[in-house]
Write an enzyme that holds these catalytic residues in place. Structure first.
Site, PDB file in Angstrom:
ATOM      1  N   LYS A  28      64.986  47.486  51.942  1.00 36.05           N
ATOM      2  CA  LYS A  28      64.726  48.497  50.913  1.00 36.05           C
ATOM      3  C   LYS A  28      65.343  49.876  51.198  1.00 36.05           C
ATOM      4  CE  LYS A  28      61.013  46.102  48.618  1.00 36.05           C
ATOM      5  NZ  LYS A  28      59.982  45.250  49.193  1.00 36.05           N
ATOM      6  N   PHE A  44      53.083  39.391  51.929  1.00 36.00           N
ATOM      7  CA  PHE A  44      54.283  39.315  51.083  1.00 36.00           C
ATOM      8  C   PHE A  44      55.496  39.565  51.951  1.00 36.00           C
ATOM      9  CE2 PHE A  44      57.807  40.720  48.558  1.00 36.00           C
ATOM     10  CZ  PHE A  44      57.823  39.780  47.544  1.00 36.00           C
ATOM     11  N   ASP A  83      57.261  43.344  59.796  1.00 31.79           N
ATOM     12  CA  ASP A  83      58.006  43.427  58.544  1.00 31.79           C
ATOM     13  C   ASP A  83      57.774  44.820  57.961  1.00 31.79           C
ATOM     14  OD1 ASP A  83      59.024  43.403  55.998  1.00 31.79           O
ATOM     15  OD2 ASP A  83      58.189  41.452  55.441  1.00 31.79           O
TER      16      ASP A  83
HETATM   17  C1  LIG Z   1      60.108  43.764  49.254  1.00 37.00           C
HETATM   18  C2  LIG Z   1      59.658  43.115  50.512  1.00 37.00           C
HETATM   19  C3  LIG Z   1      60.356  42.019  51.069  1.00 37.00           C
HETATM   20  C4  LIG Z   1      61.504  41.333  50.359  1.00 37.00           C
HETATM   21  O1  LIG Z   1      62.596  42.149  50.149  1.00 37.00           O
HETATM   22  P1  LIG Z   1      63.714  41.703  49.073  1.00 37.00           P
HETATM   23  O2  LIG Z   1      64.817  42.701  49.277  1.00 37.00           O
HETATM   24  O3  LIG Z   1      63.072  41.792  47.728  1.00 37.00           O
HETATM   25  O4  LIG Z   1      64.121  40.315  49.407  1.00 37.00           O
HETATM   26  C5  LIG Z   1      59.936  41.535  52.284  1.00 37.00           C
HETATM   27  N1  LIG Z   1      58.877  42.063  52.919  1.00 37.00           N
HETATM   28  C6  LIG Z   1      58.182  43.091  52.409  1.00 37.00           C
HETATM   29  C7  LIG Z   1      57.024  43.649  53.177  1.00 37.00           C
HETATM   30  C8  LIG Z   1      58.529  43.650  51.181  1.00 37.00           C
HETATM   31  O5  LIG Z   1      57.810  44.649  50.658  1.00 37.00           O
END
Ligand SMILES: *Cc1c(COP(=O)(O)O)cnc(C)c1O
Length: 426
Positions: free
Chosen positions: A274, A146, A233
């Site tokens: 986040k 994700f 990520d």
């Molecule tokens: C939440 C998330 C995203 C996307 O972030 P948004 O601010 O919702 O665009 C990307 N990578 C990971 C691992 C996430 O948990």
């Protein structure tokens, strides 16, 4: 009174239902206030928040230091665009690059934008530095990843819900199984066009999958050997969530990413989002050293809001709170306590089959089929009992409270969770 109260929350639910796109399926709870580990609904009921806005609110709701930074900066200057300099961005850039040990940061707003930035950076590096022919660069990703919701990112998702009927898809991505070094090695050895490997150090949305202890170190070594960029990520796992500053820090609990630490699998490109802002404001970041970051020249990438002074002030305060309040150590200690308490419960449970996670990013797997409503029903009951959590992928429930929780509060939560689960035992 009870009827009046319910009318209150159904009013807001009906409004969203009628006027908002139905791209989410929320629990029927309408929140109006948050403080630390707690949120309150419009009827005045208090809950422990065990989602933390998908780990954006690591520092707790409405943290006074972060909110004050927001207010002070908002009264002075909020947005200039990058057509001009502002007097907040440079200090923030110096601070965050020092904290994570990179030469440079490229500031963006949301996680998906930061992932997109990393992909563009990786491709450009591949053509201009690695010497891959234009349009041939491949980025390797993992099954069940994700990384966000843009058209490019969903192109390499294997979640049918996220993908179906959103094509045509973006080319240039290859998927391999997660936590599988052999597949990665085989791919690297048979393809000279690989530019990068994009991976979550722990797969959050997929259901909190923690890879083998040496997975990231092996990934990094392989990437080094084949001149492939290791792209982490850490949008969900970063900023103390897993009991270290970053999940790639492994077992290190230093307040900054320290390269002396053997377990630190330093990525070539680090993606943050986040909790960089403590959930107060959308802030994301891509970090890399000069030889990578310098491939992007003026006019080649940007964002109107990226790097605005309000974001810089908020993110600086939010990152300082992690250190001020020792949230790395707290997440580590409470995470161990949580898993050991849940493990105790699981010994005599038929409804929960396992608990897994790291720091305060944990999940339990419900002993029922993936398409059953049991996990949802449990979350509804948890809400009734004063704790908010959300199922991810059918039968998995993620537990990720703000990291400012105390041990007493955590034990209280364990008792709410086990008492609730008890109601579902056969
Ligand atoms: C939440 C998330 C995203 C996307 O972030 P948004 O601010 O919702 O665009 C990307 N990578 C990971 C691992 C996430 O948990």
């Amino acid at each position: 009174m009870a009827i009046l109260e319910k009318i209150n929350s159904s009013h807001f639910i009906n409004l969203e239902d009628q006027y908002g796109a139905h791209n989410y399926h929320p629990l029927p709870v309408v929140l109006t206030k948050g403080e630390g580990v707690y949120v309150w609904d419009v009827e005045g009921k208090k809950y422990y928040d065990f989602l933390s806005a998908y780990s954006a609110v690591n520092q707790g709701h409405c943290h006074p230091k972060i909110v004050n930074a927001l207010i002070e900066q908002a009264q002075k200057l909020t947005l200039t665009s990058r057509a001009f300099y502002n007097d907040k961005l440079g200090d923030y850039e110096k601070y965050i690059t020092g904290l994570f040990g990179f030469d440079k940061i490229l500031p963006m707003n949301t996680g998906a934008e930061a992932v997109e930035t990393a992909i563009k950076l990786c491709r450009k590096w591949a053509y201009e530095r690695k010497g891959i022919d234009e349009h041939d660069a491949v980025i390797v990703v993992c099954d069940n990843n994700f990384h966000g919701r843009t058209t490019t990112i969903i192109s390499f998702s294997n979640d049918e819900n996220a993908r179906k009927n959103f094509g045509p898809y973006t080319d240039g991505f290859v998927k391999i199984p997660y936590d599988d070094v052999d597949s990665l090695q085989a791919l690297f050895e048979n393809n000279d066009n690989i530019a990068g490997f994009l991976v979550e150090p722990i797969q959050g949305e997929a259901g909190v999958y923690v890879p083998a202890k040496d997975y990231l170190a092996k990934v990094k070594a392989l990437c080094n050997k084949h001149n492939v960029l290791f792209i982490a990520d850490e949008v969900q796992t970063g900023i103390a969530r897993t009991g270290s500053l970053l999940a790639v820090c492994g077992d290190c609990s230093c307040e900054h990413a320290c390269e002396q630490q053997q377990t630190y699998a330093k990525p070539d490109i680090l993606i943050l989002g986040k909790a960089v802002s403590g959930g107060v404001y959308p802030v994301s970041a891509v970090l890399a050293d000069d030889e990578i970051m310098q491939v992007i020249k003026p006019g080649q990438h940007g964002s109107t809001f990226g790097g605005n002074p309000l974001a810089a002030a908020v993110a600086t305060a939010a990152l300082e709170v992690i250190e001020d309040e020792h949230l790395i150590q707290n997440a580590r200690k409470l995470g161990e306590l949580f898993r050991s308490k849940m493990q105790e419960y699981i010994q005599k449970s038929t409804i929960v089959s396992l608990v897994r996670g790291k720091g305060l990013l944990n999940a339990i797997v419900i002993n029922d089929s993936e398409d059953s409503s049991t996990a949802w029903d449990i979350c509804m009951k948890l809400a009734e009992n004063g704790l908010l959590a959300k199922p991810t992928h059918g039968n998995i429930i993620r537990f990720a409270p703000p990291l400012v929780m105390t041990e007493t509060q955590l034990l209280d939560c364990v008792s709410i969770i086990t008492k609730t689960l008890q109601e579902f035992e056969k």
